[in-house]
Design a protein around this motif. Sequence first.
Motif, PDB file in Angstrom:
ATOM      1  N   SER A 198      -7.558  -0.775  11.512  1.00 40.91           N
ATOM      2  CA  SER A 198      -8.732  -1.412  11.647  1.00 40.91           C
ATOM      3  C   SER A 198      -8.465  -2.945  11.603  1.00 40.91           C
ATOM      4  O   SER A 198      -8.902  -3.553  12.287  1.00 40.91           O
ATOM      5  CB  SER A 198      -9.829  -1.166  10.584  1.00 40.91           C
TER       6      SER A 198
ATOM      7  N   ALA B  77      -5.345  12.475   2.026  1.00 41.60           N
ATOM      8  CA  ALA B  77      -6.221  11.531   2.149  1.00 41.60           C
ATOM      9  C   ALA B  77      -5.978  10.265   1.813  1.00 41.60           C
ATOM     10  O   ALA B  77      -6.374   9.338   2.639  1.00 41.60           O
ATOM     11  CB  ALA B  77      -7.763  12.269   1.499  1.00 41.60           C
ATOM     12  N   ARG B  78      -5.355   9.937   0.703  1.00 45.03           N
ATOM     13  CA  ARG B  78      -5.001   8.304   0.436  1.00 45.03           C
ATOM     14  C   ARG B  78      -4.193   7.888   1.429  1.00 45.03           C
ATOM     15  O   ARG B  78      -4.445   6.740   1.726  1.00 45.03           O
ATOM     16  CB  ARG B  78      -4.265   8.501  -0.865  1.00 45.03           C
TER      17      ARG B  78
ATOM     18  N   THR C  76     -14.169   9.863  10.429  1.00 43.75           N
ATOM     19  CA  THR C  76     -13.079  10.564   9.822  1.00 43.75           C
ATOM     20  C   THR C  76     -13.077  11.159   8.562  1.00 43.75           C
ATOM     21  O   THR C  76     -13.848  10.469   7.537  1.00 43.75           O
ATOM     22  CB  THR C  76     -11.878   9.116   9.361  1.00 43.75           C
ATOM     23  N   GLY C  77     -12.810  12.301   8.189  1.00 41.87           N
ATOM     24  CA  GLY C  77     -12.881  13.274   7.285  1.00 41.87           C
ATOM     25  C   GLY C  77     -14.274  13.964   7.017  1.00 41.87           C
ATOM     26  O   GLY C  77     -14.456  14.799   6.243  1.00 41.87           O
TER      27      GLY C  77
ATOM     28  N   MET D  45     -13.599   5.177  12.246  1.00 39.48           N
ATOM     29  CA  MET D  45     -13.748   5.191  10.939  1.00 39.48           C
ATOM     30  C   MET D  45     -14.831   5.906  10.250  1.00 39.48           C
ATOM     31  O   MET D  45     -14.635   6.481   9.211  1.00 39.48           O
ATOM     32  CB  MET D  45     -13.583   3.640  10.427  1.00 39.48           C
TER      33      MET D  45
ATOM     34  N   LEU E  42      -5.708   4.113   8.022  1.00 40.84           N
ATOM     35  CA  LEU E  42      -7.089   3.671   8.885  1.00 40.84           C
ATOM     36  C   LEU E  42      -7.264   2.160   8.839  1.00 40.84           C
ATOM     37  O   LEU E  42      -7.662   1.579   9.449  1.00 40.84           O
ATOM     38  CB  LEU E  42      -8.063   4.666   8.285  1.00 40.84           C
ATOM     39  N   PHE E  43      -7.196   1.560   7.283  1.00 33.17           N
ATOM     40  CA  PHE E  43      -7.358   0.446   7.009  1.00 33.17           C
ATOM     41  C   PHE E  43      -6.321  -0.585   7.589  1.00 33.17           C
ATOM     42  O   PHE E  43      -6.919  -1.646   8.044  1.00 33.17           O
ATOM     43  CB  PHE E  43      -7.570  -0.044   5.653  1.00 33.17           C
TER      44      PHE E  43
ATOM     45  N   SER F 235       0.688  -1.240   0.145  1.00 33.72           N
ATOM     46  CA  SER F 235      -0.119  -0.066   0.221  1.00 33.72           C
ATOM     47  C   SER F 235       0.727   1.485  -0.115  1.00 33.72           C
ATOM     48  O   SER F 235       0.584   2.227  -0.570  1.00 33.72           O
ATOM     49  CB  SER F 235      -0.949  -0.012   1.280  1.00 33.72           C
TER      50      SER F 235
ATOM     51  N   GLN G  29      -4.083   8.697   4.533  1.00 31.54           N
ATOM     52  CA  GLN G  29      -4.801   8.511   5.942  1.00 31.54           C
ATOM     53  C   GLN G  29      -5.872   7.348   5.695  1.00 31.54           C
ATOM     54  O   GLN G  29      -5.935   6.625   6.830  1.00 31.54           O
ATOM     55  CB  GLN G  29      -5.766   9.619   5.949  1.00 31.54           C
ATOM     56  N   GLN G  30      -6.225   7.056   4.607  1.00 30.57           N
ATOM     57  CA  GLN G  30      -7.486   5.544   4.153  1.00 30.57           C
ATOM     58  C   GLN G  30      -6.631   4.640   4.492  1.00 30.57           C
ATOM     59  O   GLN G  30      -7.008   3.702   5.121  1.00 30.57           O
ATOM     60  CB  GLN G  30      -7.981   5.905   2.748  1.00 30.57           C
TER      61      GLN G  30
END
Length: 209
Positions: free
Chosen positions: A159, A148-149, A125-126, A122, A155-156, A44, A151-152
């Motif tokens: 999680s 933002a990318r 967020t945003g 989640m 977060l994934f 990623s 951060q996503q």
Amino acid sequence: LGVLAAFEVSYWRAKRQFPGMFMGALVSIMTSALLVALFGNAYSLNMDPAYTAVKFIPTIGMIFGNCMIGVSIGMGSVMDILDTHRGRMEAMLGFGASRWEVIRPVVVDALRAALLPTITNMSITGLISIPGVMTGWILGGADVLQAARYQQIILFMLSAATASSTLIAVIFCASVLVDHVPVLRLDRIKTAGTESALSKAGIESSMSR
């Protein structure tokens, strides 16, 4: 970091302990955090090698923190549920329920409680809050979409690691407190190095059997 996280979950933060709690927390946190961090950095974040310190250390640090919270809440929830519904659990065992039939609803409820903070984070967020990673990138002059990318992705990763570590820890905890016989073993729970009320109740229950 993994050892400190497991020690925090098992001793500093936990009001009650059971045999093997430290090793269960250590294995669940270390396994999930390392796998998710290595996989996320490699595929990623496009790091080569995946354990490049500049991104691996802060990433796995965040993962350890989230896993620690999930595992702590999950194990505590298992002990609380087994204590609260002790009569129902013993009735199920008395009528011939298998070990998995007894612990499955406990695992589900404990997972739901442990993952609630992660799922809530989640969902907002945003929309309501902007997390630290995204804020730092924006303040540093990076493109908003790129921030933002990242951060996503983070977060994934958080999680996935939290869910997997909590699942392992919760199943381990429930398996220790409902043994292979199967018998409810609340006598294995200790509080601050002494027998708790749960322990005494578990001993009395075992003696009555």
